[in-house]
Design an enzyme around this catalytic site. Sequence first.
Site, PDB file in Angstrom:
ATOM      1  N   GLY A  53       0.790  -1.051  -0.089  1.00 23.62           N
ATOM      2  CA  GLY A  53      -0.110  -0.107   0.002  1.00 23.62           C
ATOM      3  C   GLY A  53       0.801   1.194  -0.059  1.00 23.62           C
ATOM      4  O   GLY A  53       1.982   1.349   0.446  1.00 23.62           O
ATOM      5  N   SER A  54       0.204   2.276  -0.691  1.00 24.33           N
ATOM      6  CA  SER A  54       1.115   3.532  -0.743  1.00 24.33           C
ATOM      7  C   SER A  54       0.937   4.197   0.786  1.00 24.33           C
ATOM      8  O   SER A  54       0.021   3.552   1.649  1.00 24.33           O
ATOM      9  CB  SER A  54       0.548   4.468  -1.671  1.00 24.33           C
ATOM     10  OG  SER A  54       0.782   3.919  -3.002  1.00 24.33           O
ATOM     11  N   GLY A  55       1.392   5.288   0.915  1.00 28.64           N
ATOM     12  CA  GLY A  55       1.215   5.775   2.515  1.00 28.64           C
ATOM     13  C   GLY A  55       2.718   5.613   3.122  1.00 28.64           C
ATOM     14  O   GLY A  55       2.668   6.169   4.203  1.00 28.64           O
ATOM     15  N   HIS A  56       3.452   4.847   2.770  1.00 29.74           N
ATOM     16  CA  HIS A  56       4.769   4.310   3.626  1.00 29.74           C
ATOM     17  C   HIS A  56       5.870   4.840   2.944  1.00 29.74           C
ATOM     18  O   HIS A  56       6.971   4.618   3.414  1.00 29.74           O
ATOM     19  CB  HIS A  56       4.696   3.032   3.671  1.00 29.74           C
ATOM     20  CG  HIS A  56       3.639   2.192   4.277  1.00 29.74           C
ATOM     21  ND1 HIS A  56       2.928   2.559   5.459  1.00 29.74           N
ATOM     22  CD2 HIS A  56       2.723   1.179   3.735  1.00 29.74           C
ATOM     23  CE1 HIS A  56       1.754   1.896   5.518  1.00 29.74           C
ATOM     24  NE2 HIS A  56       1.565   1.015   4.478  1.00 29.74           N
ATOM     25  N   LYS A 104       5.589  -8.121   2.488  1.00 33.99           N
ATOM     26  CA  LYS A 104       5.437  -7.908   3.817  1.00 33.99           C
ATOM     27  C   LYS A 104       4.306  -8.585   4.106  1.00 33.99           C
ATOM     28  O   LYS A 104       3.156  -8.966   3.168  1.00 33.99           O
ATOM     29  CB  LYS A 104       5.113  -6.252   4.003  1.00 33.99           C
ATOM     30  CG  LYS A 104       6.372  -5.583   3.474  1.00 33.99           C
ATOM     31  CD  LYS A 104       6.106  -4.102   4.228  1.00 33.99           C
ATOM     32  CE  LYS A 104       4.832  -3.479   3.713  1.00 33.99           C
ATOM     33  NZ  LYS A 104       4.661  -3.307   2.443  1.00 33.99           N
ATOM     34  N   ASP A 109      -1.492  -8.606   0.573  1.00 35.21           N
ATOM     35  CA  ASP A 109      -0.154  -8.570  -0.276  1.00 35.21           C
ATOM     36  C   ASP A 109       0.082 -10.061  -0.401  1.00 35.21           C
ATOM     37  O   ASP A 109       0.644 -10.580  -1.686  1.00 35.21           O
ATOM     38  CB  ASP A 109       0.903  -7.800   0.639  1.00 35.21           C
ATOM     39  CG  ASP A 109       0.879  -6.372   0.707  1.00 35.21           C
ATOM     40  OD1 ASP A 109      -0.484  -6.127   0.645  1.00 35.21           O
ATOM     41  OD2 ASP A 109       1.854  -5.871   1.136  1.00 35.21           O
ATOM     42  N   HIS A 219      -0.202   0.527   9.474  1.00 30.89           N
ATOM     43  CA  HIS A 219      -1.456   1.025   8.907  1.00 30.89           C
ATOM     44  C   HIS A 219      -2.507   1.553  10.302  1.00 30.89           C
ATOM     45  O   HIS A 219      -3.573   2.023   9.911  1.00 30.89           O
ATOM     46  CB  HIS A 219      -2.429  -0.141   8.418  1.00 30.89           C
ATOM     47  CG  HIS A 219      -1.611  -0.661   7.428  1.00 30.89           C
ATOM     48  ND1 HIS A 219      -0.755  -1.825   7.428  1.00 30.89           N
ATOM     49  CD2 HIS A 219      -1.479  -0.576   5.870  1.00 30.89           C
ATOM     50  CE1 HIS A 219       0.118  -2.256   6.465  1.00 30.89           C
ATOM     51  NE2 HIS A 219      -0.371  -1.343   5.489  1.00 30.89           N
TER      52      HIS A 219
END
Length: 333
Positions: A53-56, A104, A109, A219
């Site tokens: 996921g994006s945001g990391h 991960k 995922d 998250h």
Amino acid sequence: MKKLINDPAHVVETALAGMAIAHPELRVDAKQRVVVRGDAPVPGKVGLVSGGGSGHEPLHAGFVGLGMLDAACPGEIFTSPVPDQILAATAAVNAGAGVLHIVKNYTGDVLNFEMAAELAEAESGGAVRAVVVNDDVAVRDSLYTAGRRGVGATVILEKMAGAAAEQGRPLEEVARVAEAVNADSRSMGVALTSCTVPAAGHPTFELGENEMEIGVGIHGEPGRERVALAPAREVADMLVQPLLADLPFQRGDRVLCFLNGLGGTPLIELYVMFDEVARILRGNGIEIARSLVGPYITSLEMAGCSVTLTKLDDELVRLWDAPVRTPALRWGV
């Protein structure tokens, strides 16, 4: 919600468009959401693919380049990439020596990378291996996982496996390095604030003015416990002691100590924390042979940090020191 964005529904796509301009050495497909090393596929080299996921950020796209990943596929914010993305990334870096997926341990995922690997092997006939990162000692199962979450060790694993692949090692050997790093890494984090996903427009969870969450996930998943805010010295102890006990680390060990910022904590505070972590390690007879400090696996604007310890041997030291040239990590070149 105060964020430097346009449409909350298109944050990932527009961020990738900006990345393409800032880093012309990469091939960035903002529509398909795949970031590929500019010279890929490299003949004779195992391709390394990761994503999530994006945001990391800078994970994972910021680690694409020489000595690290060959491609990354960012999903929507805090959402797994889809199999088509992963398949496209795998095909883009397959030079005939096989491809290693670094995944991960989050349920979406794992499932999507498995599906993409099956499709890739059916289409190309080439070998695809996967290594699942599960270094978070905070909780055994969480909202997103079956088993431990993959967190800080991901960066270390991508760097060392990337160096092994750059040396021309075969797929089984690159996978062995990745598995060894994961087996000898432990992580735990703390959150001082929540974060806000743009599409949601409100904090993911609530923390009181004088509260912090020990063992929080990247998250915003709950951790081990919610406790009263404490000085850095006490926070470091809450994070490090469970790591030392879990592997367990022993007197005389050499480690790579990674102090990671979650996005909203300034570097001055990360160095305060690193000083406290180093104090604890010295007191336990553990040598910090290598270190990394900074926001490398973030959770949007969450305030807090995580500590990752990786036990080192001479081979892993050499792989860590090997040249790397990516947007987020760069040395030796």
